[in-house]
Design a protein around this motif. Structure first.
Motif, mmCIF file in Angstrom:
data_model
loop_
_atom_site.group_PDB
_atom_site.id
_atom_site.type_symbol
_atom_site.label_atom_id
_atom_site.label_comp_id
_atom_site.label_asym_id
_atom_site.label_seq_id
_atom_site.Cartn_x
_atom_site.Cartn_y
_atom_site.Cartn_z
ATOM 1 N N ILE A 1 0.673 -96.086 -38.215
ATOM 2 C CA ILE A 1 1.943 -96.700 -38.599
ATOM 3 C C ILE A 1 2.759 -95.785 -39.518
ATOM 4 C CG2 ILE A 1 1.074 -99.046 -38.313
ATOM 5 C CD1 ILE A 1 1.092 -99.189 -41.447
ATOM 6 N N PHE A 2 2.496 -94.482 -39.461
ATOM 7 C CA PHE A 2 3.202 -93.544 -40.329
ATOM 8 C C PHE A 2 4.712 -93.646 -40.186
ATOM 9 C CE2 PHE A 2 3.175 -91.297 -36.387
ATOM 10 C CZ PHE A 2 4.345 -90.553 -36.393
ATOM 11 N N TYR A 3 5.213 -94.071 -39.019
ATOM 12 C CA TYR A 3 6.651 -94.147 -38.783
ATOM 13 C C TYR A 3 7.323 -95.209 -39.659
ATOM 14 C CZ TYR A 3 5.409 -98.167 -35.914
ATOM 15 O OH TYR A 3 4.904 -99.366 -35.480
ATOM 16 N N MET A 4 6.536 -96.143 -40.198
ATOM 17 C CA MET A 4 7.106 -97.159 -41.085
ATOM 18 C C MET A 4 7.655 -96.507 -42.353
ATOM 19 S SD MET A 4 6.717 -99.995 -39.452
ATOM 20 C CE MET A 4 6.754 -101.376 -40.558
ATOM 21 N N LYS A 5 7.080 -95.360 -42.759
ATOM 22 C CA LYS A 5 7.599 -94.632 -43.918
ATOM 23 C C LYS A 5 9.035 -94.213 -43.670
ATOM 24 C CE LYS A 5 4.322 -91.579 -43.784
ATOM 25 N NZ LYS A 5 3.426 -90.456 -44.067
ATOM 26 N N MET A 6 9.322 -93.818 -42.437
ATOM 27 C CA MET A 6 10.667 -93.364 -42.117
ATOM 28 C C MET A 6 11.672 -94.507 -42.216
ATOM 29 S SD MET A 6 9.689 -90.946 -38.935
ATOM 30 C CE MET A 6 8.161 -90.067 -39.017
ATOM 31 N N LEU A 7 11.236 -95.717 -41.847
ATOM 32 C CA LEU A 7 12.109 -96.873 -41.998
ATOM 33 C C LEU A 7 12.338 -97.186 -43.475
ATOM 34 C CD1 LEU A 7 10.647 -99.250 -39.273
ATOM 35 C CD2 LEU A 7 12.879 -98.142 -39.242
ATOM 36 N N GLU A 8 11.287 -97.151 -44.267
ATOM 37 C CA GLU A 8 11.385 -97.508 -45.689
ATOM 38 C C GLU A 8 12.182 -96.484 -46.484
ATOM 39 O OE1 GLU A 8 10.929 -99.639 -49.185
ATOM 40 O OE2 GLU A 8 10.493 -100.298 -47.160
ATOM 41 N N TRP A 9 11.890 -95.191 -46.315
ATOM 42 C CA TRP A 9 12.512 -94.166 -47.136
ATOM 43 C C TRP A 9 13.590 -93.359 -46.418
ATOM 44 C CZ3 TRP A 9 6.982 -94.555 -47.556
ATOM 45 C CH2 TRP A 9 6.576 -95.193 -48.727
ATOM 46 N N SER B 1 16.035 -87.107 -43.095
ATOM 47 C CA SER B 1 17.267 -86.325 -43.279
ATOM 48 C C SER B 1 18.334 -86.728 -42.265
ATOM 49 C CB SER B 1 16.963 -84.837 -43.153
ATOM 50 O OG SER B 1 16.479 -84.540 -41.852
ATOM 51 N N LYS B 2 17.923 -87.376 -41.169
ATOM 52 C CA LYS B 2 18.879 -87.765 -40.124
ATOM 53 C C LYS B 2 18.986 -89.278 -39.930
ATOM 54 C CE LYS B 2 17.903 -83.534 -37.728
ATOM 55 N NZ LYS B 2 18.890 -82.647 -37.345
ATOM 56 N N MET B 3 18.222 -90.043 -40.732
ATOM 57 C CA MET B 3 18.236 -91.492 -40.561
ATOM 58 C C MET B 3 18.326 -92.176 -41.925
ATOM 59 S SD MET B 3 15.395 -93.904 -38.713
ATOM 60 C CE MET B 3 14.314 -94.169 -40.104
ATOM 61 N N VAL B 4 19.223 -93.109 -42.019
ATOM 62 C CA VAL B 4 19.384 -93.876 -43.247
ATOM 63 C C VAL B 4 18.166 -94.781 -43.441
ATOM 64 C CG1 VAL B 4 20.769 -95.707 -44.302
ATOM 65 C CG2 VAL B 4 21.883 -93.829 -43.127
ATOM 66 N N ALA B 5 17.735 -94.926 -44.676
ATOM 67 C CA ALA B 5 16.594 -95.797 -44.986
ATOM 68 C C ALA B 5 16.951 -97.260 -44.709
ATOM 69 C CB ALA B 5 16.206 -95.643 -46.451
ATOM 70 N N ARG B 6 15.975 -97.997 -44.204
ATOM 71 C CA ARG B 6 16.100 -99.447 -44.038
ATOM 72 C C ARG B 6 14.942 -100.077 -44.800
ATOM 73 N NH1 ARG B 6 16.552 -100.285 -37.780
ATOM 74 N NH2 ARG B 6 15.559 -98.263 -37.668
ATOM 75 N N PRO B 7 15.077 -100.131 -46.134
ATOM 76 C CA PRO B 7 13.948 -100.565 -46.958
ATOM 77 C C PRO B 7 13.607 -102.044 -46.769
ATOM 78 C CG PRO B 7 15.903 -100.279 -48.306
ATOM 79 C CD PRO B 7 16.252 -99.815 -46.923
ATOM 80 N N PHE B 8 12.411 -102.302 -46.331
ATOM 81 C CA PHE B 8 11.938 -103.672 -46.168
ATOM 82 C C PHE B 8 10.891 -104.008 -47.224
ATOM 83 C CE2 PHE B 8 9.448 -100.894 -43.574
ATOM 84 C CZ PHE B 8 8.135 -101.328 -43.725
ATOM 85 N N LEU B 9 10.126 -103.014 -47.688
ATOM 86 C CA LEU B 9 9.134 -103.257 -48.737
ATOM 87 C C LEU B 9 9.802 -103.479 -50.091
ATOM 88 C CD1 LEU B 9 6.435 -100.640 -47.711
ATOM 89 C CD2 LEU B 9 6.244 -103.114 -47.545
ATOM 90 N N ARG B 10 10.785 -102.660 -50.413
ATOM 91 C CA ARG B 10 11.499 -102.831 -51.682
ATOM 92 C C ARG B 10 12.190 -104.184 -51.732
ATOM 93 N NH1 ARG B 10 14.653 -97.211 -51.697
ATOM 94 N NH2 ARG B 10 13.890 -97.183 -49.583
ATOM 95 N N ASN B 11 12.830 -104.564 -50.612
ATOM 96 C CA ASN B 11 13.518 -105.858 -50.553
ATOM 97 C C ASN B 11 12.524 -107.005 -50.715
ATOM 98 O OD1 ASN B 11 15.813 -104.389 -50.091
ATOM 99 N ND2 ASN B 11 15.943 -104.870 -47.930
ATOM 100 N N ALA B 12 11.374 -106.899 -50.071
ATOM 101 C CA ALA B 12 10.343 -107.939 -50.182
ATOM 102 C C ALA B 12 9.856 -108.056 -51.625
ATOM 103 C CB ALA B 12 9.177 -107.628 -49.247
ATOM 104 N N PHE B 13 9.659 -106.919 -52.287
ATOM 105 C CA PHE B 13 9.217 -106.942 -53.680
ATOM 106 C C PHE B 13 10.254 -107.630 -54.565
ATOM 107 C CE2 PHE B 13 9.171 -105.044 -57.930
ATOM 108 C CZ PHE B 13 7.899 -105.417 -58.338
ATOM 109 N N GLN B 14 11.512 -107.254 -54.406
ATOM 110 C CA GLN B 14 12.569 -107.854 -55.227
ATOM 111 C C GLN B 14 12.687 -109.355 -54.981
ATOM 112 O OE1 GLN B 14 14.196 -106.503 -57.752
ATOM 113 N NE2 GLN B 14 13.066 -104.617 -57.400
ATOM 114 N N ALA B 15 12.531 -109.771 -53.734
ATOM 115 C CA ALA B 15 12.684 -111.190 -53.389
ATOM 116 C C ALA B 15 11.511 -112.040 -53.877
ATOM 117 C CB ALA B 15 12.838 -111.344 -51.878
ATOM 118 N N LYS B 16 10.312 -111.481 -53.941
ATOM 119 C CA LYS B 16 9.122 -112.280 -54.216
ATOM 120 C C LYS B 16 8.402 -111.948 -55.523
ATOM 121 C CE LYS B 16 9.191 -114.842 -50.564
ATOM 122 N NZ LYS B 16 9.156 -116.295 -50.620
#
Length: 146
Positions: free
Chosen positions: A101-109, A112-127
């Motif tokens: 699942i290494f590609y999940m890092k690319m979604l979170e952080w 250089s060519k893709m904007v981050a879509r942080p789901f872990l940070r959002n989950a932490f802030q919400a809960k």
């Protein structure tokens, strides 16, 4: 992802756990793991990406959350770790993760060519407040203050 949650006003509880020695460490690990569950569940239920659908179904009379996709299934809470007297758990994944699942890092952080879509940070802030409430209640149970 590393995010801290500083607990204030619980010094007596934490000191009492430290005095309990090994039993205190086991209690701390249990409390941290339980407190992390709402954050993990929120991260798994994210709608920021779509790998497959998430459904609830009945299994042996209980409602079970079926998580689709390898990325969502691979998110987990680590065993409790310690730095000095401070215990912590990792939720989701970390930058050193080289599993399937290494590609999940690319979604979170992002990359250089893709904007981050942080789901872990959002989950932490919400809960994080819910996690703190669970932590406080479980610590009191472990220390038999109720």
């Amino acid at each position: 992802m590393t995010a801290g949650l500083e607990v204030k006003g619980m010094d007596e509880l934490l000191e009492r756990l430290n005095e309990m020695g090994k039993v205190g460490k086991v209690s701390t690990a249990k409390v941290l793991t339980l407190a992390a569950q709402p954050i993990l569940k929120k991260a798994v239920e994210t709608t920021l990406f779509n790998d497959t659908e998430t459904k609830e179904h009945k299994s042996k009379g209980k409602m079970v959350l079926h998580i689709g996709g390898k990325g969502r299934r691979g998110l987990m809470v680590s065993r409790a770790r310690y730095k000095g007297d401070n215990g912590y758990v990792l939720i989701g994944l970390d930058k050193g993760d080289v599993s399937e699942i290494f590609y999940m890092k690319m979604l979170e952080w992002g990359t250089s060519k893709m904007v981050a879509r942080p789901f872990l940070r959002n989950a932490f802030q919400a809960k994080k407040n819910e996690a703190f409430t669970i932590m406080r209640a479980e610590l009191k149970k472990e220390l038999k203050l109720w």
